[in-house]
Design a protein around this motif. Structure first.
Motif, PDB file in Angstrom:
ATOM      1  N   GLU A  21       1.220  -1.306   0.096  1.00 33.27           N
ATOM      2  CA  GLU A  21      -0.168   0.285  -0.500  1.00 33.27           C
ATOM      3  C   GLU A  21       0.648   1.095  -0.094  1.00 33.27           C
ATOM      4  OE1 GLU A  21      -3.894   1.809   2.602  1.00 33.27           O
ATOM      5  OE2 GLU A  21      -2.718   0.326   3.602  1.00 33.27           O
ATOM      6  N   LEU A  22       0.477   2.295  -0.858  1.00 29.77           N
ATOM      7  CA  LEU A  22       1.566   3.267  -1.144  1.00 29.77           C
ATOM      8  C   LEU A  22       0.572   4.317  -0.982  1.00 29.77           C
ATOM      9  CD1 LEU A  22       2.834   1.907  -4.588  1.00 29.77           C
ATOM     10  CD2 LEU A  22       4.126   2.678  -3.015  1.00 29.77           C
ATOM     11  N   ALA A  23       1.967   5.055   0.293  1.00 32.58           N
ATOM     12  CA  ALA A  23       0.726   6.968   0.248  1.00 32.58           C
ATOM     13  C   ALA A  23       0.705   7.922  -0.322  1.00 32.58           C
ATOM     14  CB  ALA A  23       1.991   7.535   1.840  1.00 32.58           C
ATOM     15  N   HIS A  24      -0.378   8.315  -0.642  1.00 32.40           N
ATOM     16  CA  HIS A  24      -0.562   9.140  -1.832  1.00 32.40           C
ATOM     17  C   HIS A  24      -0.297  10.570  -0.847  1.00 32.40           C
ATOM     18  CE1 HIS A  24      -4.836   9.688  -0.803  1.00 32.40           C
ATOM     19  NE2 HIS A  24      -4.466  10.817  -1.725  1.00 32.40           N
ATOM     20  N   ARG A  25      -0.218  10.705   0.105  1.00 27.47           N
ATOM     21  CA  ARG A  25      -0.053  12.237   0.933  1.00 27.47           C
ATOM     22  C   ARG A  25       1.438  11.992   1.886  1.00 27.47           C
ATOM     23  NH1 ARG A  25      -6.697  12.646   2.717  1.00 27.47           N
ATOM     24  NH2 ARG A  25      -6.041  10.905   3.175  1.00 27.47           N
ATOM     25  N   PRO A  26       1.366  12.429   2.542  1.00 32.17           N
ATOM     26  CA  PRO A  26       2.669  12.468   3.500  1.00 32.17           C
ATOM     27  C   PRO A  26       2.141  11.997   4.797  1.00 32.17           C
ATOM     28  CG  PRO A  26       3.066  14.007   2.123  1.00 32.17           C
ATOM     29  CD  PRO A  26       2.002  14.058   1.869  1.00 32.17           C
ATOM     30  N   LYS A  27       1.235  12.409   4.959  1.00 21.22           N
ATOM     31  CA  LYS A  27      -0.309  12.396   6.196  1.00 21.22           C
ATOM     32  C   LYS A  27      -0.607  10.782   6.744  1.00 21.22           C
ATOM     33  CE  LYS A  27      -4.893  14.149   5.007  1.00 21.22           C
ATOM     34  NZ  LYS A  27      -5.191  15.203   5.703  1.00 21.22           N
ATOM     35  N   ASP A  28      -0.640  10.059   5.135  1.00 18.61           N
ATOM     36  CA  ASP A  28      -1.132   8.663   4.740  1.00 18.61           C
ATOM     37  C   ASP A  28       0.009   7.236   5.968  1.00 18.61           C
ATOM     38  OD1 ASP A  28      -3.609   9.677   3.861  1.00 18.61           O
ATOM     39  OD2 ASP A  28      -2.874   9.156   1.913  1.00 18.61           O
ATOM     40  N   MET A  29       1.287   8.256   5.992  1.00 16.78           N
ATOM     41  CA  MET A  29       2.847   7.590   6.455  1.00 16.78           C
ATOM     42  C   MET A  29       1.761   7.099   7.688  1.00 16.78           C
ATOM     43  SD  MET A  29       4.433   6.439   4.393  1.00 16.78           S
ATOM     44  CE  MET A  29       5.375   5.449   5.693  1.00 16.78           C
ATOM     45  N   ASP A  30       1.873   8.348   8.540  1.00 12.91           N
ATOM     46  CA  ASP A  30       0.953   7.942  10.483  1.00 12.91           C
ATOM     47  C   ASP A  30       0.060   7.064  10.503  1.00 12.91           C
ATOM     48  OD1 ASP A  30       2.379   9.758  10.746  1.00 12.91           O
ATOM     49  OD2 ASP A  30       1.574  11.570  10.648  1.00 12.91           O
ATOM     50  N   ASP A  31      -1.024   6.249   9.558  1.00  9.02           N
ATOM     51  CA  ASP A  31      -2.021   5.575   9.249  1.00  9.02           C
ATOM     52  C   ASP A  31      -1.717   4.311   8.980  1.00  9.02           C
ATOM     53  OD1 ASP A  31      -4.158   7.317   9.634  1.00  9.02           O
ATOM     54  OD2 ASP A  31      -4.281   8.072   8.013  1.00  9.02           O
ATOM     55  N   LEU A  32      -0.024   4.134   7.989  1.00  9.21           N
ATOM     56  CA  LEU A  32       0.783   2.981   7.669  1.00  9.21           C
ATOM     57  C   LEU A  32       0.965   2.625   8.773  1.00  9.21           C
ATOM     58  CD1 LEU A  32       1.339   3.331   3.868  1.00  9.21           C
ATOM     59  CD2 LEU A  32      -0.587   2.246   4.360  1.00  9.21           C
ATOM     60  N   ARG A  33       1.754   3.233   9.470  1.00 10.63           N
ATOM     61  CA  ARG A  33       2.130   3.354  10.020  1.00 10.63           C
ATOM     62  C   ARG A  33       1.882   2.375  11.383  1.00 10.63           C
ATOM     63  NH1 ARG A  33       5.056   7.860   9.995  1.00 10.63           N
ATOM     64  NH2 ARG A  33       6.840   7.592   9.064  1.00 10.63           N
ATOM     65  N   ARG A  34       0.633   2.291  11.823  1.00 11.85           N
ATOM     66  CA  ARG A  34      -0.492   2.009  12.914  1.00 11.85           C
ATOM     67  C   ARG A  34      -1.287   1.019  11.816  1.00 11.85           C
ATOM     68  NH1 ARG A  34      -2.117   7.610  13.550  1.00 11.85           N
ATOM     69  NH2 ARG A  34      -3.670   8.001  11.968  1.00 11.85           N
ATOM     70  N   ALA A  35      -1.381   0.770  10.500  1.00 16.09           N
ATOM     71  CA  ALA A  35      -1.636   0.100  10.378  1.00 16.09           C
ATOM     72  C   ALA A  35      -0.731  -1.730  10.379  1.00 16.09           C
ATOM     73  CB  ALA A  35      -1.825  -0.143   8.783  1.00 16.09           C
ATOM     74  N   ALA A  36       0.606  -1.336  10.705  1.00 17.05           N
ATOM     75  CA  ALA A  36       1.380  -2.772  10.463  1.00 17.05           C
ATOM     76  C   ALA A  36       1.521  -3.238  12.090  1.00 17.05           C
ATOM     77  CB  ALA A  36       2.701  -1.538  10.203  1.00 17.05           C
ATOM     78  N   ASP A  37       0.755  -2.196  12.974  1.00 16.54           N
ATOM     79  CA  ASP A  37       0.658  -2.716  14.311  1.00 16.54           C
ATOM     80  C   ASP A  37      -0.528  -3.552  14.288  1.00 16.54           C
ATOM     81  OD1 ASP A  37       2.699  -1.504  15.013  1.00 16.54           O
ATOM     82  OD2 ASP A  37       1.643   0.601  15.855  1.00 16.54           O
ATOM     83  N   ALA A  38      -1.662  -3.136  13.697  1.00 18.39           N
ATOM     84  CA  ALA A  38      -2.863  -3.952  12.984  1.00 18.39           C
ATOM     85  C   ALA A  38      -2.528  -5.253  12.600  1.00 18.39           C
ATOM     86  CB  ALA A  38      -3.606  -2.942  12.349  1.00 18.39           C
ATOM     87  N   VAL A  39      -1.696  -5.053  11.690  1.00 20.50           N
ATOM     88  CA  VAL A  39      -1.130  -6.289  10.762  1.00 20.50           C
ATOM     89  C   VAL A  39      -0.244  -7.738  12.197  1.00 20.50           C
ATOM     90  CG1 VAL A  39       0.472  -8.247   8.887  1.00 20.50           C
ATOM     91  CG2 VAL A  39      -1.046  -5.549   8.576  1.00 20.50           C
ATOM     92  N   ALA A  40       0.590  -7.037  12.516  1.00 22.10           N
ATOM     93  CA  ALA A  40       0.725  -8.298  13.643  1.00 22.10           C
ATOM     94  C   ALA A  40      -0.201  -8.797  14.849  1.00 22.10           C
ATOM     95  CB  ALA A  40       2.241  -6.824  14.293  1.00 22.10           C
ATOM     96  N   GLU A  41      -0.754  -7.787  14.918  1.00 19.45           N
ATOM     97  CA  GLU A  41      -2.171  -8.277  16.005  1.00 19.45           C
ATOM     98  C   GLU A  41      -3.276  -9.627  14.709  1.00 19.45           C
ATOM     99  OE1 GLU A  41      -5.165  -7.102  18.955  1.00 19.45           O
ATOM    100  OE2 GLU A  41      -4.433  -5.611  18.110  1.00 19.45           O
TER     101      GLU A  41
END
Length: 437
Positions: free
Chosen positions: A138-158
């Protein structure tokens, strides 16, 4: 039949130009020439219907598949070929609120099991599906979306017990993912495939297991007497019926479905094979299955033969003019995202319909108060894996050993406005576009 788009949407026009049609032959099946009877009749010859047929036939059930056109004619034969996590549009917080943490984890396990099921079917039946991609990115189309992707990484782990990889913007070129993106998240679950090769192999497997498959057998009416009676011009008598028509459903087959699903168009274009130099020029050499962080997302991937597939949500109306405009928008977005390929022709373009539920989760289960009638649908654009899984689950319910995740067992809710429910889509799309800015 009571459908909410014009007849054009259900004809050959939208799928004209589909690249997949050039990649392999489909097995041929007869039309229905006589009245027949069976234990289970399945309406729809896509991933769900054929998976249900395969698993029922393997259990010794006399099963018949009725397909209005040819197998895979609908979304199953014209999608982007992403076998990936998904099927619902509800996030973890929404799943927790409705079904609890255990219900959420049960659903997330179903997503993984769905991918594994496709792998197992392909391997056990020797289906060459042109598999590639190590998970999806999943590619971030805005800089602020990287925060969402970092949270998503934690969710993937759980949710899935694996470690997702965060890729910083500066490192994207090293991964062969250059472009107007601000970083990425790679989840190592799933892969890309050729959906036509998969549906062809799935149909052969169902046939070889004993399922009877009929093409050009459009069901015009469905009625219950002592048994279920399906009219295709010939009479099919069945003890139980599965509706597996997804975005190509009708509001009167059965009447309970009226207002309970929302078809939504998706457009795809495919380039000619890109040369190694053209790939280098764009900085895109990866074969990852990718999508961006927009609500009205783009999805794209370089295929094993070097062609590039690019898809996005389509128009809100369906007629030749709207289809042409939607294809043009897809081309414009492709050129904006990959300007180095503006000279590369996209000779293949087409559209199909995904299916959305008001509750944003798939439904697999019995129609309330109608004994022997089952529905499986609404995969929100992720039907390769989830449709296959849902077909297996509906087969289990019929055979008496089903264990459908609680999130998928809730009957579909009605959209507002009934047969005029498409009227809410322009406002919804406008909201999504504003949110994507």
């Amino acid at each position: 039949m009571k459908r909410i788009y014009s007849d054009f949407a259900y004809g050959c026009g939208p799928r004209d130009g589909c690249w997949w049609d050039n990649t392999c032959d489909l097995p041929k099946f007869p039309s229905l020439e006589i009245d027949i009877s069976c234990d289970v009749a399945i309406v729809g010859g896509g991933f769900t219907g054929l998976s249900a047929a395969l698993h029922l036939a393997q259990a010794g059930v006399d099963v018949v598949v009725l397909e209005a056109h040819h197998i895979g004619w609908g979304a199953s034969g014209r999608n982007g070929g992403f076998c990936c996590l998904g099927g619902a549009r509800m996030d973890d917080a929404g799943l927790d609120k409705r079904f609890g943490r255990d219900g959420r984890l049960q659903y997330r396990k179903a997503e993984r099991d769905a991918i594994t099921l496709v792998e197992r079917i392909a391997e056990s039946h020797g289906i060459d599906i042109d598999r590639h991609s190590k998970g999806e990115t999943e590619l971030a189309h805005r800089p602020k979306d990287m925060d969402d992707l970092r949270r998503a990484a934690d969710a993937v782990a759980e949710n899935h017990g694996v470690e997702a990889e965060i890729i910083a913007k500066k490192d994207l070129p090293d991964h062969g993912l250059a472009g107007p993106f601000h970083g990425a998240l790679t989840t190592p679950i799933g892969f890309g495939l050729n959906p036509r090769k998969y549906i062809a192999g799935l149909a052969r497997a169902a046939r070889d297991a004993g399922a009877r498959i009929y093409e050009k057998a459009q069901v015009q009416s469905l009625n219950k007497a002592q048994h279920w009676i399906l009219d295709t011009g010939r009479k099919v008598t069945a003890d139980q019926v599965v509706i597996a028509t997804n975005g190509y459903s009708s509001d009167d087959l059965p009447a309970w479905l009226a207002g309970r699903y929302m078809p939504s168009q998706s457009n795809v274009i495919v380039t000619r094979p890109l040369t190694p130099q053209e790939q280098e020029d764009a900085g895109w050499t990866s074969d990852q299955a990718c999508y961006d962080t927009r609500n009205l997302l783009h999805y794209f991937r370089k295929m094993p033969d070097g062609r590039f597939l690019f898809g996005m949500r389509g128009g809100l109306t369906s007629n030749p003019g709207a289809e042409a405009r939607a294809r043009q928008r897809a081309r414009q977005d492709f050129e904006t995202m990959f300007p180095a390929w503006r000279h590369v022709e996209t000779a293949h373009s087409w559209s199909g319909m995904v299916c959305i539920a008001r509750d944003m989760v798939p439904f697999v289960g019995a129609v309330p108060d109608q004994t022997g009638l089952f529905v499986s649908m609404c995969y929100h654009g992720n039907g390769v894996a989830m449709g296959t899984y849902a077909g297996k689950q509906i087969a289990g319910l019929i055979a008496g050993h089903g264990d459908v995740p609680v999130a998928m067992a809730q009957p579909l809710s009605k959209f507002p406005l009934g047969q005029f429910r498409r009227a809410v889509m322009p406002a919804a799309y406008a909201g999504f576009m504003l949110a994507d800015l």
